[in-house]
Design a protein around this motif. Structure first.
Motif, PDB file in Angstrom:
ATOM      1  N   ARG A 269       0.862  -1.178   0.000  1.00  0.00           N
ATOM      2  CA  ARG A 269       0.000   0.000   0.000  1.00  0.00           C
ATOM      3  C   ARG A 269       0.902   1.233   0.000  1.00  0.00           C
ATOM      4  NH1 ARG A 269      -5.469   0.504   1.538  1.00  0.00           N
ATOM      5  NH2 ARG A 269      -6.173   2.558   0.841  1.00  0.00           N
TER       6      ARG A 269
ATOM      7  N   HIS B 190     -14.241   3.751  -8.944  1.00  0.00           N
ATOM      8  CA  HIS B 190     -13.209   3.207  -8.066  1.00  0.00           C
ATOM      9  C   HIS B 190     -12.353   2.195  -8.816  1.00  0.00           C
ATOM     10  CE1 HIS B 190     -11.504   1.218  -4.447  1.00  0.00           C
ATOM     11  NE2 HIS B 190     -11.624   2.413  -3.933  1.00  0.00           N
ATOM     12  N   SER B 191     -12.957   1.389  -9.684  1.00  0.00           N
ATOM     13  CA  SER B 191     -12.215   0.410 -10.476  1.00  0.00           C
ATOM     14  C   SER B 191     -11.241   1.103 -11.426  1.00  0.00           C
ATOM     15  CB  SER B 191     -13.187  -0.468 -11.264  1.00  0.00           C
ATOM     16  OG  SER B 191     -12.507  -1.341 -12.144  1.00  0.00           O
TER      17      SER B 191
ATOM     18  N   LYS C 163      -8.265   2.429  -9.446  1.00  0.00           N
ATOM     19  CA  LYS C 163      -7.324   1.367  -9.112  1.00  0.00           C
ATOM     20  C   LYS C 163      -6.533   0.924 -10.337  1.00  0.00           C
ATOM     21  CE  LYS C 163      -8.092   1.437  -4.828  1.00  0.00           C
ATOM     22  NZ  LYS C 163      -7.047   2.104  -3.987  1.00  0.00           N
TER      23      LYS C 163
ATOM     24  N   HIS D 119      -2.578   0.740 -10.569  1.00  0.00           N
ATOM     25  CA  HIS D 119      -1.876  -0.436 -11.095  1.00  0.00           C
ATOM     26  C   HIS D 119      -0.760  -0.017 -12.046  1.00  0.00           C
ATOM     27  CE1 HIS D 119      -1.299  -4.520 -12.659  1.00  0.00           C
ATOM     28  NE2 HIS D 119      -1.291  -3.977 -13.867  1.00  0.00           N
TER      29      HIS D 119
ATOM     30  N   ASP E 194      -4.223   5.855  -3.809  1.00  0.00           N
ATOM     31  CA  ASP E 194      -4.101   4.598  -3.072  1.00  0.00           C
ATOM     32  C   ASP E 194      -4.519   4.748  -1.613  1.00  0.00           C
ATOM     33  OD1 ASP E 194      -3.635   1.916  -3.213  1.00  0.00           O
ATOM     34  OD2 ASP E 194      -1.484   2.025  -2.878  1.00  0.00           O
TER      35      ASP E 194
END
Length: 403
Positions: free
Chosen positions: A57, A169-170, A173, A177, A342
């Motif tokens: 994280r 939100h996807s 992320k 990534h 993050d």
């Protein structure tokens, strides 16, 4: 670009080497190549191996030790595949992911919307519908597509707000990534699709105009925090073609849906792409329009995609809007974004959960419905046990700090 100079002076050859290694950033220096093209895994000149991915994280400690720049290469981009229902977005996205070593990200579905992953893992909130006083509280695909009038199932409005929240939100992320691994991503049916879908619902009278305006404001506030995709592939198709494909795949909830009984809803989706979404994306991204009914040979498509130049600095002197969010010439910019993206505060600040939006009564549960849910959950929680964040003593605290 001026910010690169002091960084090279203070950190020397190591930093310069890291920046030069990244074609996405190389245009900041006039001596470097001005090209950043996609490269197939079958290319005779394959990309060099990436640095080991970052798996923790990201926090204020790791920002001192980890930089995303050495991992970046020509394929560190975001590709979204858009199109009407039944145009084959998933199939094309999976082939592109395999061809260019991109991470394929599955679209959000209703299972992700209503199946708990935290407090009671695996619990499906749609079970509570059986205790509902008078209406469906948690929609499935069956209940959504069976809706003919908004009065019959008013909480489909809540479902669309919730779906946008999860897709936002996807997408966030997916950006994280790229920062953590350097690997690009490809996404069908993503956060941009919901903008068009809800426009079609409004035209079909399933979204009251006032609520749709609130949805537009919600979207505008959330989307300004995301970086636009590098490439948008739009699969264009006539409503008649989409309706035929829907019937061919023979999913009962679609075939028997009053929404999809004719071409109207599909026409509204195409209209939303043509009038709203594609003109907006064309300003910030490369847009490639393909005929879904007559796709080119995949090898020819790969060759065409390898010709696109995704260098974010390409048009910066012309003040062009394309790739403007990706023009970061200093590591501090990447660090700031990664720390925010993050963190658990990202969606609270930029895209709050729809349940907190009390100014829109149409997407809220009634008092008696809230009582039914709380009572049901109180009875269910006795069968679940979840490890509390405070457990683990000193070892757990140290682990949470670094992980």
């Amino acid at each position: 670009m001026a910010s690169l100079g002091p960084r090279f002076l203070t950190q020397g050859k190591v930093c310069a080497k890291n920046v030069l290694r990244s074609p996405l950033l190389s245009a900041a220096l006039p001596s470097c190549t001005q090209v950043a093209n996609l490269r197939s895994v079958n290319n005779p000149f394959p990309l060099p191996p990436r640095k080991k991915p970052f798996t923790h994280r990201y926090n204020i400690f790791w920002q001192l030790l980890d930089s995303p720049i050495p991992r970046m290469n020509e394929n560190s981009i975001v590709v979204v595949v858009e199109g009407n229902i039944g145009t084959g977005k998933k199939e094309l996205a999976k082939k592109l992911a395999e061809e260019f070593d991109l991470k394929y990200i599955d679209p959000i579905d209703y299972d992700q919307l209503y199946i708990d992953k935290n407090c009671m893992p695996g619990f499906d909130y749609r079970i509570i519908n059986s205790c509902s006083p008078e209406r469906v509280m948690f929609n499935s695909l069956d209940t959504f597509w069976a809706t003919e009038k908004v009065q019959e199932n008013p909480l489909i409005l809540m479902s669309q707000f919730e779906m946008f929240h999860l897709r936002w939100h996807s997408y966030l992320k997916a950006l994280v990534h790229i920062c953590n691994t350097g690997q690009g991503v490809v996404m069908p049916r993503n956060v941009y699709s919901d903008i068009v879908f809800c426009y079609a619902m409004m035209k079909k009278k399933l979204f009251p105009r006032r609520v749709y305006k609130e949805f537009e404001n919600y979207v505008d506030n959330a989307m300004k925090h995301l970086w636009a995709p590098h490439l948008v592939i739009y699969l264009d198709a006539t409503p008649a073609y989409c309706l035929k494909k829907i019937k061919d795949r023979n999913m009962s909830y679609e075939v028997n849906s009053p929404i999809l009984k004719d071409e109207d809803f599909l026409s509204y989706i195409s209209e939303g792409y043509d009038k709203i979404l594609l003109p907006q994306l064309e300003e910030e991204s490369e847009v490639l329009v393909l005929d879904a009914d007559n796709l080119p040979d995949f090898d020819l498509l790969v060759e065409e995609l390898e010709q696109f130049n995704f260098n974010p600095f390409r048009d910066s002197l012309l003040r062009d809007e394309k790739f403007k969010q990706w023009r970061h010439t200093h590591e501090r910019s990447w660090v700031s974004f990664r720390l925010w993206a993050d963190s658990s505060a990202a969606d609270v600040q930029a895209c709050p959960r729809p349940a907190t939006m009390l100014q829109i009564p149409e997407i809220q549960l009634k008092e008696e419905e809230t009582f039914v849910i709380c009572d049901y959950l109180a009875r269910m929680k006795q069968y679940y046990y979840n490890v509390q964040p405070g457990e683990g003593g000193v070892a757990g605290a140290v682990k949470r700090l670094f992980v």
